[in-house]
Scaffold this motif. Sequence first.
Motif, PDB file in Angstrom:
ATOM      1  N   SER A  39      24.009  31.706  36.402  1.00 24.57           N
ATOM      2  CA  SER A  39      24.825  30.546  36.038  1.00 24.57           C
ATOM      3  C   SER A  39      26.192  31.064  35.618  1.00 24.57           C
ATOM      4  CB  SER A  39      24.191  29.778  34.874  1.00 24.57           C
ATOM      5  OG  SER A  39      22.977  29.220  35.265  1.00 24.57           O
ATOM      6  N   TYR A  40      27.196  30.682  36.363  1.00 27.69           N
ATOM      7  CA  TYR A  40      28.553  31.120  36.072  1.00 27.69           C
ATOM      8  C   TYR A  40      29.161  30.162  35.063  1.00 27.69           C
ATOM      9  CZ  TYR A  40      27.729  33.984  40.149  1.00 27.69           C
ATOM     10  OH  TYR A  40      27.203  34.892  41.029  1.00 27.69           O
ATOM     11  N   LEU A  41      29.596  30.701  33.943  1.00 26.12           N
ATOM     12  CA  LEU A  41      30.059  29.873  32.829  1.00 26.12           C
ATOM     13  C   LEU A  41      31.562  29.677  32.774  1.00 26.12           C
ATOM     14  CD1 LEU A  41      27.697  31.306  30.083  1.00 26.12           C
ATOM     15  CD2 LEU A  41      27.360  29.284  31.535  1.00 26.12           C
ATOM     16  N   GLY A  42      32.307  30.344  33.611  1.00 24.74           N
ATOM     17  CA  GLY A  42      33.735  30.066  33.645  1.00 24.74           C
ATOM     18  C   GLY A  42      34.615  31.288  33.646  1.00 24.74           C
ATOM     19  N   VAL A  43      35.883  31.020  33.931  1.00 24.70           N
ATOM     20  CA  VAL A  43      36.912  32.056  34.015  1.00 24.70           C
ATOM     21  C   VAL A  43      38.096  31.626  33.166  1.00 24.70           C
ATOM     22  CG1 VAL A  43      38.516  33.281  35.539  1.00 24.70           C
ATOM     23  CG2 VAL A  43      36.272  32.598  36.400  1.00 24.70           C
ATOM     24  N   GLU A  44      38.598  32.530  32.378  1.00 22.06           N
ATOM     25  CA  GLU A  44      39.855  32.323  31.659  1.00 22.06           C
ATOM     26  C   GLU A  44      40.801  33.420  32.123  1.00 22.06           C
ATOM     27  OE1 GLU A  44      39.414  32.218  27.446  1.00 22.06           O
ATOM     28  OE2 GLU A  44      37.870  30.678  27.523  1.00 22.06           O
ATOM     29  N   THR A  45      42.055  33.088  32.304  1.00 26.14           N
ATOM     30  CA  THR A  45      43.026  34.073  32.755  1.00 26.14           C
ATOM     31  C   THR A  45      44.190  34.156  31.783  1.00 26.14           C
ATOM     32  OG1 THR A  45      44.148  32.412  34.081  1.00 26.14           O
ATOM     33  CG2 THR A  45      42.452  33.703  35.185  1.00 26.14           C
ATOM     34  N   GLN A  46      44.808  35.331  31.766  1.00 25.66           N
ATOM     35  CA  GLN A  46      45.955  35.530  30.893  1.00 25.66           C
ATOM     36  C   GLN A  46      46.908  36.516  31.555  1.00 25.66           C
ATOM     37  OE1 GLN A  46      44.986  37.281  27.118  1.00 25.66           O
ATOM     38  NE2 GLN A  46      46.951  36.739  26.239  1.00 25.66           N
ATOM     39  N   LEU A  47      48.160  36.113  31.706  1.00 26.21           N
ATOM     40  CA  LEU A  47      49.181  37.010  32.225  1.00 26.21           C
ATOM     41  C   LEU A  47      49.508  38.013  31.128  1.00 26.21           C
ATOM     42  CD1 LEU A  47      51.211  37.791  34.412  1.00 26.21           C
ATOM     43  CD2 LEU A  47      52.786  36.150  33.386  1.00 26.21           C
ATOM     44  N   LEU A  48      49.400  39.286  31.438  1.00 28.94           N
ATOM     45  CA  LEU A  48      49.685  40.313  30.439  1.00 28.94           C
ATOM     46  C   LEU A  48      51.144  40.741  30.497  1.00 28.94           C
ATOM     47  CD1 LEU A  48      46.467  42.486  30.812  1.00 28.94           C
ATOM     48  CD2 LEU A  48      46.984  40.745  29.088  1.00 28.94           C
ATOM     49  N   GLU A  49      51.599  41.106  31.698  1.00 31.37           N
ATOM     50  CA  GLU A  49      52.979  41.554  31.866  1.00 31.37           C
ATOM     51  C   GLU A  49      53.235  41.759  33.350  1.00 31.37           C
ATOM     52  OE1 GLU A  49      55.268  45.713  31.041  1.00 31.37           O
ATOM     53  OE2 GLU A  49      54.060  44.944  29.408  1.00 31.37           O
ATOM     54  N   GLY A  50      54.346  41.272  33.836  1.00 31.53           N
ATOM     55  CA  GLY A  50      54.703  41.489  35.233  1.00 31.53           C
ATOM     56  C   GLY A  50      53.616  41.043  36.188  1.00 31.53           C
ATOM     57  N   ASP A  51      53.006  42.002  36.875  1.00 31.80           N
ATOM     58  CA  ASP A  51      51.958  41.694  37.842  1.00 31.80           C
ATOM     59  C   ASP A  51      50.559  41.963  37.306  1.00 31.80           C
ATOM     60  OD1 ASP A  51      52.065  44.441  37.788  1.00 31.80           O
ATOM     61  OD2 ASP A  51      52.169  44.700  39.958  1.00 31.80           O
ATOM     62  N   LEU A  52      50.423  42.174  36.008  1.00 30.63           N
ATOM     63  CA  LEU A  52      49.113  42.427  35.384  1.00 30.63           C
ATOM     64  C   LEU A  52      48.482  41.130  34.910  1.00 30.63           C
ATOM     65  CD1 LEU A  52      49.839  45.483  33.072  1.00 30.63           C
ATOM     66  CD2 LEU A  52      48.557  45.479  35.215  1.00 30.63           C
ATOM     67  N   VAL A  53      47.210  40.939  35.262  1.00 29.20           N
ATOM     68  CA  VAL A  53      46.493  39.738  34.861  1.00 29.20           C
ATOM     69  C   VAL A  53      45.136  40.129  34.288  1.00 29.20           C
ATOM     70  CG1 VAL A  53      45.585  37.512  35.604  1.00 29.20           C
ATOM     71  CG2 VAL A  53      47.603  38.466  36.705  1.00 29.20           C
ATOM     72  N   ASN A  54      44.780  39.452  33.205  1.00 31.24           N
ATOM     73  CA  ASN A  54      43.502  39.679  32.531  1.00 31.24           C
ATOM     74  C   ASN A  54      42.578  38.505  32.842  1.00 31.24           C
ATOM     75  OD1 ASN A  54      42.574  40.187  29.036  1.00 31.24           O
ATOM     76  ND2 ASN A  54      41.543  40.821  30.869  1.00 31.24           N
ATOM     77  N   PHE A  55      41.370  38.806  33.290  1.00 34.20           N
ATOM     78  CA  PHE A  55      40.362  37.787  33.592  1.00 34.20           C
ATOM     79  C   PHE A  55      39.196  37.942  32.638  1.00 34.20           C
ATOM     80  CE2 PHE A  55      42.666  38.575  37.451  1.00 34.20           C
ATOM     81  CZ  PHE A  55      42.859  37.322  37.988  1.00 34.20           C
ATOM     82  N   HIS A  56      38.825  36.853  31.982  1.00 31.42           N
ATOM     83  CA  HIS A  56      37.633  36.817  31.138  1.00 31.42           C
ATOM     84  C   HIS A  56      36.640  35.909  31.842  1.00 31.42           C
ATOM     85  CE1 HIS A  56      39.393  38.824  27.634  1.00 31.42           C
ATOM     86  NE2 HIS A  56      40.519  38.230  28.019  1.00 31.42           N
ATOM     87  N   VAL A  57      35.483  36.457  32.181  1.00 28.59           N
ATOM     88  CA  VAL A  57      34.458  35.682  32.859  1.00 28.59           C
ATOM     89  C   VAL A  57      33.181  35.711  32.025  1.00 28.59           C
ATOM     90  CG1 VAL A  57      35.411  36.130  35.155  1.00 28.59           C
ATOM     91  CG2 VAL A  57      33.647  37.642  34.248  1.00 28.59           C
ATOM     92  N   ALA A  58      32.352  34.697  32.220  1.00 28.27           N
ATOM     93  CA  ALA A  58      31.076  34.635  31.511  1.00 28.27           C
ATOM     94  C   ALA A  58      29.994  34.156  32.468  1.00 28.27           C
ATOM     95  CB  ALA A  58      31.177  33.697  30.309  1.00 28.27           C
ATOM     96  N   MET A  59      28.799  34.701  32.271  1.00 24.09           N
ATOM     97  CA  MET A  59      27.685  34.385  33.142  1.00 24.09           C
ATOM     98  C   MET A  59      26.402  34.383  32.320  1.00 24.09           C
ATOM     99  SD  MET A  59      26.476  36.623  36.401  1.00 24.09           S
ATOM    100  CE  MET A  59      25.409  37.698  35.446  1.00 24.09           C
ATOM    101  N   GLU A  60      25.582  33.398  32.579  1.00 26.09           N
ATOM    102  CA  GLU A  60      24.312  33.305  31.874  1.00 26.09           C
ATOM    103  C   GLU A  60      23.248  34.093  32.631  1.00 26.09           C
ATOM    104  OE1 GLU A  60      21.710  29.534  31.295  1.00 26.09           O
ATOM    105  OE2 GLU A  60      23.413  29.449  29.908  1.00 26.09           O
ATOM    106  N   ALA A  61      22.619  35.028  31.958  1.00 27.17           N
ATOM    107  CA  ALA A  61      21.522  35.811  32.516  1.00 27.17           C
ATOM    108  C   ALA A  61      20.796  36.455  31.344  1.00 27.17           C
ATOM    109  CB  ALA A  61      22.027  36.877  33.480  1.00 27.17           C
TER     110      ALA A  61
END
Length: 142
Positions: A39-61
């Motif tokens: 079960s995929y619980l979602g994605v949150e994204t955050q621009l860190l700097e320039g072309d860098l991106v941070n992805f926070h994902v969550a999954m139920e297992a």
Amino acid sequence: MLVNALIPTMLPATVLGLSACTPDCGEGMECVSDVTGPSYLGVETQLLEGDLVNFHVAMEAKPDDEAAPEQVTRYAECAAAQYALIRGFGFARHLRTSVDYVDNAWRGDAVYTISSALPRGLKTIDAEVIVSDCKENGIPTV
């Protein structure tokens, strides 16, 4: 291979393009369930700097699910690939991914760079190829 992508400070849940929400999801997270898989619980994204991106994902297992860390990593890759395409880029490069079991869910924290040309490095991905594969395998993307 994993994708790196740029993301505005926070991508609203409505832009994430995920469906099948459940009330158990965290604030600002869309939820997608796959009856035959995790079960995929979602994605949150955050621009860190320039072309860098941070992805926070969550999954139920289950906490002892040996496949879960790889599935979480793949989920972040799928999100990064789709994000790269949304932003008009065709490639990404994986920088790092951390996976932990926290608050009854597997959570990933991944950082990617996105680019219009194939970036240097070993962990590069072609965003179109990855998004297509993710869709075929039922893994949600941004």
